[in-house]
Design an enzyme around this catalytic site. Structure first.
Site, PDB file in Angstrom:
ATOM      1  N   LYS A  59     -12.018  -1.874   6.662  1.00  0.00           N
ATOM      2  CA  LYS A  59     -11.257  -2.706   7.389  1.00  0.00           C
ATOM      3  C   LYS A  59     -11.789  -2.778   8.866  1.00  0.00           C
ATOM      4  CE  LYS A  59      -8.375  -3.624   3.829  1.00  0.00           C
ATOM      5  NZ  LYS A  59      -7.592  -2.433   3.328  1.00  0.00           N
ATOM      6  N   TRP A  65       0.932  -1.290  -0.024  1.00  0.00           N
ATOM      7  CA  TRP A  65       0.034  -0.048  -0.008  1.00  0.00           C
ATOM      8  C   TRP A  65       0.732   1.344   0.035  1.00  0.00           C
ATOM      9  CZ3 TRP A  65      -4.264  -1.380  -1.978  1.00  0.00           C
ATOM     10  CH2 TRP A  65      -4.763  -2.609  -1.687  1.00  0.00           C
ATOM     11  N   ASP A  87      -1.907   6.531   6.536  1.00  0.00           N
ATOM     12  CA  ASP A  87      -2.793   5.793   6.093  1.00  0.00           C
ATOM     13  C   ASP A  87      -3.058   4.615   7.231  1.00  0.00           C
ATOM     14  OD1 ASP A  87      -4.373   3.603   4.842  1.00  0.00           O
ATOM     15  OD2 ASP A  87      -3.003   3.374   3.285  1.00  0.00           O
TER      16      ASP A  87
HETATM   17  C1  LIG Z   1      -7.073  -1.971   1.967  1.00  0.00           C
HETATM   18  C2  LIG Z   1      -6.046  -1.019   2.017  1.00  0.00           C
HETATM   19  C3  LIG Z   1      -5.982   0.124   1.294  1.00  0.00           C
HETATM   20  C4  LIG Z   1      -6.691   0.118  -0.111  1.00  0.00           C
HETATM   21  O1  LIG Z   1      -7.953   0.693   0.146  1.00  0.00           O
HETATM   22  P1  LIG Z   1      -9.083   0.822  -0.930  1.00  0.00           P
HETATM   23  O2  LIG Z   1     -10.244   1.131  -0.053  1.00  0.00           O
HETATM   24  O3  LIG Z   1      -9.447  -0.608  -1.379  1.00  0.00           O
HETATM   25  O4  LIG Z   1      -8.571   1.774  -1.920  1.00  0.00           O
HETATM   26  C5  LIG Z   1      -4.954   1.201   1.422  1.00  0.00           C
HETATM   27  N1  LIG Z   1      -4.225   1.115   2.593  1.00  0.00           N
HETATM   28  C6  LIG Z   1      -4.429   0.201   3.387  1.00  0.00           C
HETATM   29  C7  LIG Z   1      -3.206   0.365   4.565  1.00  0.00           C
HETATM   30  C8  LIG Z   1      -5.215  -1.140   3.266  1.00  0.00           C
HETATM   31  O5  LIG Z   1      -5.105  -2.028   4.184  1.00  0.00           O
END
Ligand SMILES: *Cc1c(COP(=O)(O)O)cnc(C)c1O
Length: 354
Positions: free
Chosen positions: A191, A100, A167
């Site tokens: 998540k 990511w 993030d």
């Molecule tokens: C799942 C995830 C993403 C991507 O998320 P989307 O909503 O599918 O764009 C980005 N960063 C992390 C840490 C993730 O676990």
């Protein structure tokens, strides 16, 4: 039979949230209308958006500290570029701790210079870099607090003289942190907060409006702030369901309370991984994630036995990501300690058989 859901994302949500969300689909607040067929400008939905935004700030301890919470579209993946669009004038720093972060770096490079301040790429991201120097004069430093795929997690964050962007898609609302050390936090809902379709962005307003480029309205945080996160039609169902999850968390006692449970779950599973000769952990012990535990079998011959036992026990979503292999147990907020106990029982049964 209700499964034990260890899915990495979209993932488990609290039962009571699913129940309330399904009721609102049929009849929202006794209005005789569905949540998803009323105007997002109606009083009832505006109240949902306001509640979701204020609960997010309240749970993070960021109320009255100059932050705004937004529920945007496009997932965390759109934030990879929105962050750079809104904040990157010349040079930004990124810590590369996995897939990511790598994707975030790729997007940022479209807008300016990117310095990789630290990276764990050489070891296929099984650790969190430490001892790096953050150069002076960056527009911001970006990191990924929890690496969903590799199962590593920052325990301490660098002190910087520039805005810190994080993030937190896979560990927001899971552990106590001083969230005011971050200037921008983003997290895809699916998540630890709700269904896919909305992204929480928490941003300190005073870092915005500093880049010289023109920003298209939909990608401009200031536009979304000025419209109370309703510049266009928001993802009403994901926002509503996220609000329910945040309410659930607040009633439980907030992040302090869930952190205790999350630590118990992680301890239970990691001590089994460490004591059981049939299994081997993937991530460096000091950097292990309390959300996503990555591990493998020490003997691949046992694969079929293990997987049929998992199935028998009603365990779902344990397959590791293709870039790591093996297994990944995602223990997000709504997963019970009891479910982790069921997994650990299967693992210790494997030791007896192995
Ligand atoms: C799942 C995830 C993403 C991507 O998320 P989307 O909503 O599918 O764009 C980005 N960063 C992390 C840490 C993730 O676990």
């Amino acid at each position: 039979m209700k499964k034990h859901n260890f899915s990495a994302g979209p993932c488990i949500l609290p039962q009571e949230v699913l129940l309330k969300a399904s009721e609102a689909i049929m009849d929202f607040n006794g209005s005789g209308l569905s949540l998803i067929e009323i105007s997002h400008r109606s009083k009832d939905f505006v109240a949902v958006m306001e509640k979701a935004r204020s609960l997010a700030l309240e749970l993070l301890g960021l109320e009255g500290k100059g932050y705004q919470a937004l529920f945007l579209h496009g997932g965390a993946s759109l934030e990879f570029l929105m962050v750079a669009y809104n904040l990157l004038e010349k040079k930004a720093g990124y810590i590369n701790t996995g897939t990511w972060s790598d994707k975030a770096i790729k997007e940022a490079k479209i807008f300016g210079e990117v310095v990789e301040v630290g990276s764990s790429k050489d070891e296929n991201f099984n650790f969190i870099p430490k001892g790096y120097n953050v150069p002076k004069g960056l527009d911001y430093l970006h990191l990924t607090s929890n690496n969903t795929i590799f199962g590593t997690q920052f325990k301490k964050f660098p002190v910087t003289d520039c805005p810190l962007v994080c993030d937190m898609s896979s560990d927001i609302f899971s552990r106590v942190l001083d969230f005011s050390q971050f200037d921008l936090i983003y997290a895809g809902a699916q998540k630890n907060m709700g269904p896919a379709g909305t992204t929480l962005v928490v941003v300190k307003e005073d870092i915005l409006g500093k880049v010289s480029r023109k920003i298209p309205s939909m990608l401009d945080y200031q536009v979304h702030i000025s419209k109370d996160s309703m510049f266009n039609t928001p993802a009403v169902f994901p926002v509503f369901t996220s609000m329910l999850t945040l309410e659930w968390l607040k009633n439980l006692g907030g992040i302090e309370a869930i952190e205790k449970i999350n630590e118990k779950k992680a301890q239970l599973l990691y001590s089994e991984i460490d004591l059981n000769p049939v299994f081997d952990g993937y991530a460096n012990k000091d950097d292990r994630s309390i959300m996503n535990a990555t591990f493998n079998l020490t003997e691949q011959d046992l694969k079929d036995t293990f997987e049929s036992m998992l199935k028998e026990a009603g365990i779902n979503g344990l397959n590791g990501h293709r870039s790591v292999g093996g297994y990944r147990a995602s223990m997000y907020n709504a997963l019970s300690l009891e479910s982790v106990g069921v997994l650990v029982d299967v693992m210790s049964e494997m030791e007896r058989k192995g």
